[in-house]
Write a protein that holds these residues in place. Structure first.
Motif, PDB file in Angstrom:
ATOM      1  N   GLU A 150       0.813  -1.213   0.000  1.00  0.00           N
ATOM      2  CA  GLU A 150       0.000   0.000   0.000  1.00  0.00           C
ATOM      3  C   GLU A 150       0.849   1.267   0.000  1.00  0.00           C
ATOM      4  OE1 GLU A 150      -2.547  -0.174   3.362  1.00  0.00           O
ATOM      5  OE2 GLU A 150      -3.824  -1.764   2.561  1.00  0.00           O
ATOM      6  N   GLY A 151       2.161   1.083   0.201  1.00  0.00           N
ATOM      7  CA  GLY A 151       3.053   2.234   0.226  1.00  0.00           C
ATOM      8  C   GLY A 151       3.440   2.667   1.617  1.00  0.00           C
ATOM      9  N   ARG A 152       3.064   1.871   2.630  1.00  0.00           N
ATOM     10  CA  ARG A 152       3.412   2.227   3.998  1.00  0.00           C
ATOM     11  C   ARG A 152       4.913   2.020   4.213  1.00  0.00           C
ATOM     12  NH1 ARG A 152      -1.206   4.875   5.387  1.00  0.00           N
ATOM     13  NH2 ARG A 152      -3.050   3.535   5.224  1.00  0.00           N
ATOM     14  N   SER A 153       5.568   2.959   4.875  1.00  0.00           N
ATOM     15  CA  SER A 153       6.998   2.848   5.127  1.00  0.00           C
ATOM     16  C   SER A 153       7.256   1.919   6.305  1.00  0.00           C
ATOM     17  CB  SER A 153       7.585   4.227   5.441  1.00  0.00           C
ATOM     18  OG  SER A 153       7.078   4.705   6.685  1.00  0.00           O
ATOM     19  N   VAL A 154       8.500   1.494   6.410  1.00  0.00           N
ATOM     20  CA  VAL A 154       8.888   0.626   7.530  1.00  0.00           C
ATOM     21  C   VAL A 154       8.661   1.340   8.851  1.00  0.00           C
ATOM     22  CG1 VAL A 154      10.872  -0.467   8.666  1.00  0.00           C
ATOM     23  CG2 VAL A 154      10.540  -0.727   6.203  1.00  0.00           C
ATOM     24  N   ASP A 155       9.009   2.626   8.904  1.00  0.00           N
ATOM     25  CA  ASP A 155       8.824   3.385  10.150  1.00  0.00           C
ATOM     26  C   ASP A 155       7.353   3.507  10.515  1.00  0.00           C
ATOM     27  OD1 ASP A 155      11.542   3.712  10.420  1.00  0.00           O
ATOM     28  OD2 ASP A 155      11.575   5.646   9.387  1.00  0.00           O
ATOM     29  N   TYR A 156       6.499   3.681   9.518  1.00  0.00           N
ATOM     30  CA  TYR A 156       5.061   3.789   9.784  1.00  0.00           C
ATOM     31  C   TYR A 156       4.528   2.477  10.359  1.00  0.00           C
ATOM     32  CZ  TYR A 156       0.031   4.118   8.969  1.00  0.00           C
ATOM     33  OH  TYR A 156      -1.334   4.093   9.145  1.00  0.00           O
ATOM     34  N   ILE A 157       4.899   1.360   9.723  1.00  0.00           N
ATOM     35  CA  ILE A 157       4.430   0.060  10.192  1.00  0.00           C
ATOM     36  C   ILE A 157       4.974  -0.223  11.589  1.00  0.00           C
ATOM     37  CG2 ILE A 157       4.410  -2.417   9.706  1.00  0.00           C
ATOM     38  CD1 ILE A 157       4.692  -1.746   6.757  1.00  0.00           C
ATOM     39  N   ALA A 158       6.234   0.163  11.830  1.00  0.00           N
ATOM     40  CA  ALA A 158       6.825  -0.053  13.151  1.00  0.00           C
ATOM     41  C   ALA A 158       6.070   0.730  14.213  1.00  0.00           C
ATOM     42  CB  ALA A 158       8.296   0.342  13.136  1.00  0.00           C
ATOM     43  N   ALA A 159       5.733   1.989  13.906  1.00  0.00           N
ATOM     44  CA  ALA A 159       4.982   2.797  14.871  1.00  0.00           C
ATOM     45  C   ALA A 159       3.579   2.246  15.078  1.00  0.00           C
ATOM     46  CB  ALA A 159       4.924   4.243  14.387  1.00  0.00           C
TER      47      ALA A 159
END
Length: 730
Positions: A150-159
């Protein structure tokens, strides 16, 4: 804020005894209540301490409470002070408590709840905590991959999940493994550990080939899958060249690293370009040598590893001691005074006082720093005069830990050394020779040598299991001279000793602590696996062997059997034939042996213990040990050196004895062997056996060509183009 919907049944008087419900059909709607009305319920089935609350609190703060709590009215709380006990959702309630304590939610924060009767509370709590089923690992990985798509970044998913970024990267790497293997994960046909090992390969074709081509189930164990993928590569976490060069430098030069995201070790990964690593190591070693050459020595050479036998072919000049300058003397006096103050404060601490432990650690750390500063200042005083430098040289060496070691003041013992008019070697008139050239009393007893060499033999066996192509080369190296005497002559000693008897009992007899070692654990585990695989009847063995895959099963079995034939136990500390295999395998004995009181310190003198502490720890620790009795010093040394990775010379020296043959008289190459027999007094580099590997094919996997080096008679895996199996573990 009170509940939005309160029924008549909920406002009725609570009976003294909870009503026993027989029907859960009368579920109440979800309502919101203020956070301040919630309390911990005595009817919650969960009593184990809660974990992961901070992460859950962050999730609730970011996304809100996604699942309601289940509560019941507590006795004695009515009207505006009505209190509700949380019987299901204790972790969510604890997370809300943390958010309120951190002032991230107010007392009137609305919380969704379902209110049940007291009679239902315990049963509902038990049902919720026992019937809940976690997501299947396949579904978890699939969801992470969908978020990334979906375009979610690693940092976004981690948060989002309150996880570390490395955890997200690991799951995404697993999610991108071959779809065929992920399908097996969903069907419980493969474990997460096995999938993790296969994820080392970046392409699906390699992952599928390694998994589906494994002929036996035990070869699908994670460690064997990992070996199959990285067999021709260098383990960065074990390579002293990587520690010396630096993984960042290697990558900056264009080198590829196969990353192991699932390892917590430093330098986790595998080096694919061994040639580039060797070149970078050689360049850095030469740069260090240039600085030493600038000091004015007659000659300066580099070595990729420390060879005691070669160094013993040189005489050592003693440096001259110059007087300290006024500034240096003043600094030493100040540091010595501070050292005395710290020692007095340390001795004044009360024993058994818990508050004194931290102060003692602080004082000891500062004392070590002061002692190191004093030693650094004292190293400035020894110097070399121009005449010494004109007649002597230096070695710049890479030690077993990947650190630079500089040996200065070395004079060759051959007739080329310059002498003055009286026939005295130049340099002796300006500095006394040390006792290095004399034959000292052995540091280790014959019994301890046997014990250490037994551990070395077992470690070589364990490494052969992981590098079967080297075992094949070792076996052929033993057989080829027998098959071709017209080429190699008749050996007067077996420089690679493979006997047709098992070394199992001999090794255990030589070292009573071997059975508890890491190497023996690997060997014994392999033994049990092979015992389960091979047929029970000897008559069935040959047909079974013929049916096996020669490139996998037979090669692995040969590796194990070859290791059982090794004869590496010796009572002397001298060059040994098994070092040929140690070199080819790039054996790192620090992985297999640790100095303890039982394994080493009880078997050597107190002076030796102090000397080891000086080398491996610090002068302060060595000084402390020197004031103890032998038994106390041995016990303390075990604790102080537990993480030092120190090894005795017998386990680090890799010199191989010269191999002599009786010439057949029909091959001109054998003339060199005859010369070797008569050349006992030449330098190590001049006495290399004629049948040793040449410069093009005989270097160890991580060797750098920087001039003469000790004999290397054993062909390494790196020199066999068809079987590049050896890893750099030094």
């Amino acid at each position: 804020m009170e509940a939005q919907t309160i029924t008549a049944a909920e406002t009725a008087d609570t009976p003294a005894t909870p009503l026993l419900e027989t029907d859960f059909g009368n579920e109440q709607p979800i309502v919101t209540v203020p956070y301040s009305s919630l309390r911990k319920s005595p009817l919650n089935a969960r009593t184990k301490p809660l974990t992961g609350i901070p992460g859950l609190a962050d999730n609730i703060a970011a996304k809100g409470l996604l699942q309601n709590l289940v509560v019941h009215e507590l006795r004695g709380s009515r009207g505006k002070r009505r209190k509700l006990g949380v019987c299901a959702g204790q972790r969510r309630h604890a997370a809300l408590d943390l958010l309120h304590a951190d002032k991230r939610i107010a007392a009137d924060h609305p919380v969704p709840v379902r209110i049940v009767s007291e009679g239902e509370a315990l049963a509902i709590s038990l049902i919720e905590n026992s019937q809940r089923e976690g997501l299947d690992p396949f579904d978890v990985l699939r969801s992470f991959r969908m978020l990334a798509e979906e375009g979610r970044s690693v940092d976004y998913i981690a948060a989002l999940f309150s996880a570390a970024p490395i955890t997200v990267k690991r799951r995404l790497k697993l999610a991108n493994v071959s779809p065929k293997l992920l399908a097996l994960l969903r069907e419980d046909g493969i474990t997460l550990d096995q999938l993790t090992a296969l994820a080392l390969a970046d392409d699906h074709e390699t992952q599928e080939r390694v998994w589906f081509d494994a002929p036996n189930d035990w070869q699908r164990a994670p460690q064997y899958l990992r070996q199959a993928i990285t067999r021709a590569e260098i383990d960065a976490s074990r390579s002293r060249l990587v520690r010396f060069v630096g993984l960042d430098t290697y990558e900056a030069a264009g080198g590829y690293v196969r990353r192991d995201l699932f390892s917590d070790a430093d330098n986790a990964g595998y080096i694919a370009d061994a040639e580039l690593l060797q070149r970078l190591a050689g360049e850095k070693l030469e740069a260090a040598a240039d600085e030493v050459r600038a000091e004015g020595w007659s000659w300066t050479e580099t070595r990729i590893e420390r060879d005691v036998a070669e160094l013993n072919h040189f005489r050592r000049l003693a440096p001259l001691d110059r007087p300290y300058t006024e500034d240096e003397q003043r600094e030493i006096d100040d540091l010595t005074g501070r050292q005395d103050e710290l020692a007095e404060q340390y001795d004044a601490l009360a024993e058994g006082d818990e508050d004194a432990y931290e102060e003692a650690e602080r004082l000891e750390a500062e004392l070590d720093q002061v002692t190191a500063a004093i030693q650094a200042l004292k190293t400035r005083a020894p110097t070399w005069d121009a005449q010494q430098m004109a007649e002597a040289g230096a070695f710049v060496i890479l030690d077993s830990q990947g650190d630079l070691l500089i040996e200065r003041g070395l004079m060759r013992r051959d007739g080329n050394a310059a002498r003055d008019e009286r026939g005295v070697p130049a340099g002796q008139s300006v500095g006394a020779l040390t006792e290095t050239n004399r034959r000292p009393k052995p540091v280790h007893s014959a019994k301890l040598c046997q014990q250490l060499s037994a551990h070395r033999t077992a470690a070589v066996h364990a490494e052969l299991i992981a590098q079967p192509t080297v075992a094949l080369a070792a076996l052929l190296y033993r057989l080829a001279p027998v098959a071709f005497p017209e080429r190699y002559g008749h050996a007067c000693r077996d420089y690679l000793e493979l006997n047709a008897t098992s070394n199992h009992d001999a090794l255990l007899k030589a070292a009573d602590d071997l059975a508890a070692s890491t190497a023996w654990g690997i060997i014994d585990a392999q033994r049990q696996q092979w015992l389960a695989a091979v047929p029970p009847r000897l008559a069935d063995l040959l047909p079974w062997l013929i049916e096996q895959d020669p490139g996998t099963t037979l090669l692995d079995l040969l590796a194990f059997c070859t290791g059982t034939l090794l004869d590496g136990v010796t009572g002397k500390e001298e060059p040994h034939a098994i070092n040929a295999l140690s070199n080819a395998l790039q054996l790192d004995m620090a992985r297999y042996w640790t100095p303890t009181r039982a394994s080493y310190f009880d078997h050597v003198s107190k002076a030796r213990i102090v000397d080891v502490a000086m080398q491996a720890a610090s002068p302060k620790i060595a000084f402390d040990l020197s004031k103890m009795k032998k038994g106390d010093a041995a016990a303390s040394a075990e604790q102080r050196l537990a993480k030092s990775a120190w090894l005795p010379d017998m386990l680090t020296d890799r010199n191989v004895p010269a191999f002599h043959t009786f010439s057949m008289g029909n091959d001109t190459d054998d003339d060199d062997d005859v010369e070797d027999d008569a050349d006992d007094g030449q330098d190590a580099e001049e006495a290399a056996p004629a049948d040793s590997a040449d410069e093009e094919s005989g270097d160890p996997p991580d060797a750098v060509d920087n001039g003469p080096r000790p004999a290397w008679p054993f062909p390494t895996a790196a020199s066999m183009s068809e079987h590049p199996a050896a890893r750099d573990g030094a």
